[in-house]
Structure formats: structure tokens, C-alpha cells
Design an enzyme around this catalytic site. Structure first.
Site, mmCIF file in Angstrom:
data_model
loop_
_atom_site.group_PDB
_atom_site.id
_atom_site.type_symbol
_atom_site.label_atom_id
_atom_site.label_comp_id
_atom_site.label_asym_id
_atom_site.label_seq_id
_atom_site.Cartn_x
_atom_site.Cartn_y
_atom_site.Cartn_z
ATOM 1 N N GLU A 100 1.222 -1.258 -0.179
ATOM 2 C CA GLU A 100 0.341 0.198 -0.097
ATOM 3 C C GLU A 100 1.202 1.395 -0.170
ATOM 4 O OE1 GLU A 100 -1.428 1.657 3.788
ATOM 5 O OE2 GLU A 100 -1.022 -0.096 4.794
ATOM 6 N N LYS A 111 -4.576 -2.264 15.397
ATOM 7 C CA LYS A 111 -4.329 -1.626 16.363
ATOM 8 C C LYS A 111 -5.148 -1.482 17.568
ATOM 9 C CE LYS A 111 -1.968 1.923 12.721
ATOM 10 N NZ LYS A 111 -2.240 1.273 11.545
#
Length: 338
Positions: free
Chosen positions: A32, A170
Site C-alpha cells: 500500500e 491497532k
């Protein structure tokens, strides 16, 4: 006289190296660009971009960093294009899948998120993608009963047959809810040499993974079997390397401070992750930047290893069918059972 509408080929530009590898069924790994354009500071982002591509090559695969530049989806970047993606003055937007089409149609430029990258990789036949962390279900703001803020990453994985190698999600996210959404959408979650789902900077979130694999070959076999049955993606959760893991006390302090900062500023939606990462980076004295770099490089390396094994498996299957005598599996099974 009106001009012809742009075709899909006009809007998808596959680098020659990537196109050749795909045509020959050699392993390719998508990378990405949002991490580079929005997740890392100038200078370091370009160094990390080059390190990621080198890690993929060293493991035997071809890297395909993906971005949208001037209305074209670039599948694999030249050095100059990689420089542009990492240039803080380039003004690249952050493109999730919902944003990619409009950006292409309007001739815009942007860095692709997990969702945008996965969709574009799949569009050209790339089946393996490495990133840092997957998006997920956001926790409600203090005082709110719940949230509808769910990352587009999960929806794209529900309908895109791509393997995403990541270090979990996360710790600011609602990890149990994220895993539940993945289960609802039939997205397998494999722990790589771990029984626990990782939490990005930390090796374990304290939650179990449904399945564990211990080498790239096992991961490739699991992905191939899943693709034969379902159209959804697969998550390979690879914990951050032990030596790069953030200290638990430091991580918890930064997370508490970060959550308070989000509440104080009223930050919501796609702005949450950049604000949180910036706090981690500045308040940790650079420790979180080092952790971020090491985990994403480890994921790129593992993704390439799995892609290499998957390509070898595909080649063996192809050879078997090319040399098999006339007949089919059903006929042979019937004869054995007669």
C-alpha cells in the site's frame, strides 16, 4: 462528436515487471501507499518504501506498490513515482475504495489504503498483499454508547479473495468486535506462529486466533483451500518481531494519552489513526516509528515467502493436470469404489 469513455485498461497501469510476473504466474506482493504518504515522516517514508520492496525481492517475489497518480491506478511504481508518493508537497489524498473510482474519473492523485490497495491488486490478479495493520471497528468516544465507525477494510476483505499479511489491528480499535465482523463475513484469521491475535505494536492482544500456521507453506495451503470454497479474503496475523515490540508500560501510557487526545479534539472517522500515530511517534521519542517500520518489513517478507510457496503449489497443480491421462476425478473415484 463525443470522445470515447476511458476503458478499464486506460485507468489501470500495470508496471512491465509486474505484468510479466503475473503472466508467468510468478509470485507478486502488493504494497500500500497510504503508509508512505500519510503514516511516516518525510525522508523516512522513502527509505521504508525502498526497504519494503527490497524485502519482497530478497524473498523471491516481485513488489507492486500501488497508488493513484493523475487519474491512473499504478500497479507497481517507478523510482520517480515512488519519490512522488513520498513527497510531502505532492498533496496526495488518502484513498479508500469508495474514493478510488472518483479519483480515477476526475484525474486526481492519492495514496491507497488497505481497502483501496486490496481491490486494485485483485483487479489485476495479485493475490497477496502486505501491510502494517488492518482497519477495524472503532471504539466509541467517551460517553457514547456505541459506534457505527467500521473500517472499509473489513467490507472489502469480505468480498475480495486476497491474502492480507498484517500485524493484527491497532490497540485503539475494538479488537473483539473486529474479529467478530471478520467471522461474520467468513474471513479466516490465521495466526503466524502464534495462538494470539496481535495488536500492532504489541505481539498479543490477549485474544486467541481461530487457526494457527507455523510456516509459509501451511499458510499458502490454507489460502488455496479457502479460495476454492469462498470469495472472501484471508488475514495472516504476523506479530511484530520480539525485539521491535513496544514496552508494555510505554504502550499503555501512550494509548491512554492518545485516547484522551482524540476525545479532547473530537476526532472521528478516518482522522483517528493519523492523530493517534502522530502522538505515538512524538511521545515515544521515535520508538513507535522503529516498531512500525520493523513490523511492516517483516510482513512484506512473510507475504513474499507465502506468495512464493503459493506459486510453487499452483505450478505443481498445473503440471499434474497437464500430464494427467484422460478422465476425471469422479470417474476414478467411482472405479475405486466399485
Amino acid at each position: 462528436m463525443t470522445s470515447a469513455s476511458p476503458t478499464r485498461r486506460d485507468r489501470l497501469a500495470v508496471a512491465a515487471e509486474v505484468a510479466d510476473a503475473l503472466a508467468l504466474r510468478h509470485p507478486v506482493v502488493a504494497l500500500e501507499s497510504t503508509l508512505l504518504s500519510h503514516g511516516l515522516p518525510p525522508g523516512r517514508n522513502l527509505a521504508v518504501a525502498r526497504r519494503l520492496e527490497r524485502a519482497v525481492r530478497d524473498a523471491g517475489a516481485v513488489p507492486a506498490t500501488i497508488a493513484v497518480l493523475d487519474g491512473r491506478a499504478m500497479i507497481g511504481l517507478t523510482p520517480a513515482e515512488l519519490d512522488r508518493v513520498c513527497d510531502p508537497d505532492a498533496g496526495l489524498a488518502k484513498l479508500s475504495l469508495r474514493d478510488v473510482g472518483p479519483a480515477l474519473g476526475l484525474g486526481r492523485s492519492g495514496a491507497t489504503t488497505v481497502a483501496g490497495t486490496a481491490a486494485l491488486a485483485d483487479a489485476v490478479g495479485i493475490g497477496v498483499f502486505a501491510t502494517g495493520g488492518l482497519g477495524g471497528v472503532h471504539l466509541p468516544a467517551p460517553g457514547e454508547p456505541g459506534t457505527w465507525d467500521v473500517s472499509a477494510d473489513l467490507g472489502v476483505l469480505a468480498r475480495t479473495p486476497i491474502l492480507v499479511v498484517c500485524s493484527g489491528v491497532k490497540s485503539v480499535l475494538d479488537i473483539p468486535a473486529t474479529l467478530e465482523v471478520l467471522e461474520t463475513h467468513s474471513v479466516p484469521v490465521l495466526g503466524y506462529r502464534t495462538d494470539h491475535f496481535p495488536a500492532f505494536y504489541r505481539r498479543s492482544s490477549g485474544l486467541p486466533v481461530p487457526l494457527r500456521v507455523d510456516d509459509p507453506g501451511q499458510a499458502a495451503a490454507a489460502v488455496a483451500a479457502h479460495r476454492a470454497l469462498a470469495g472472501s479474503g484471508v488475514v495472516l496475523a504476523n506479530p511484530i518481531p520480539p525485539e521491535a515490540e513496544l514496552d508494555a508500560a510505554l504502550h499503555d501510557r501512550l494509548l491512554t494519552e492518545g485516547m484522551a487526545l482524540l476525545a479532547e479534539r473530537g476526532v472521528r472517522g478516518s482522522a483517528v489513526t493519523p492523530v493517534l500515530l502522530e502522538h505515538f511517534h512524538t511521545a515515544s521519542g521515535g520508538a513507535s516509528l522503529n516498531a512500525n517500520e520493523e513490523l511492516v518489513v517483516a510482513n512484506a517478507r512473510l507475504a513474499a515467502e507465502v506468495a512464493v510457496r503459493g506459486a510453487a503449489m499452483s505450478e505443481r497443480v498445473s503440471e499434474r493436470f497437464d500430464t494427467a491421462p484422460p478422465g476425471n476425478a469422479a470417474d476414478e473415484r467411482g472405479e475405486e469404489g466399485a
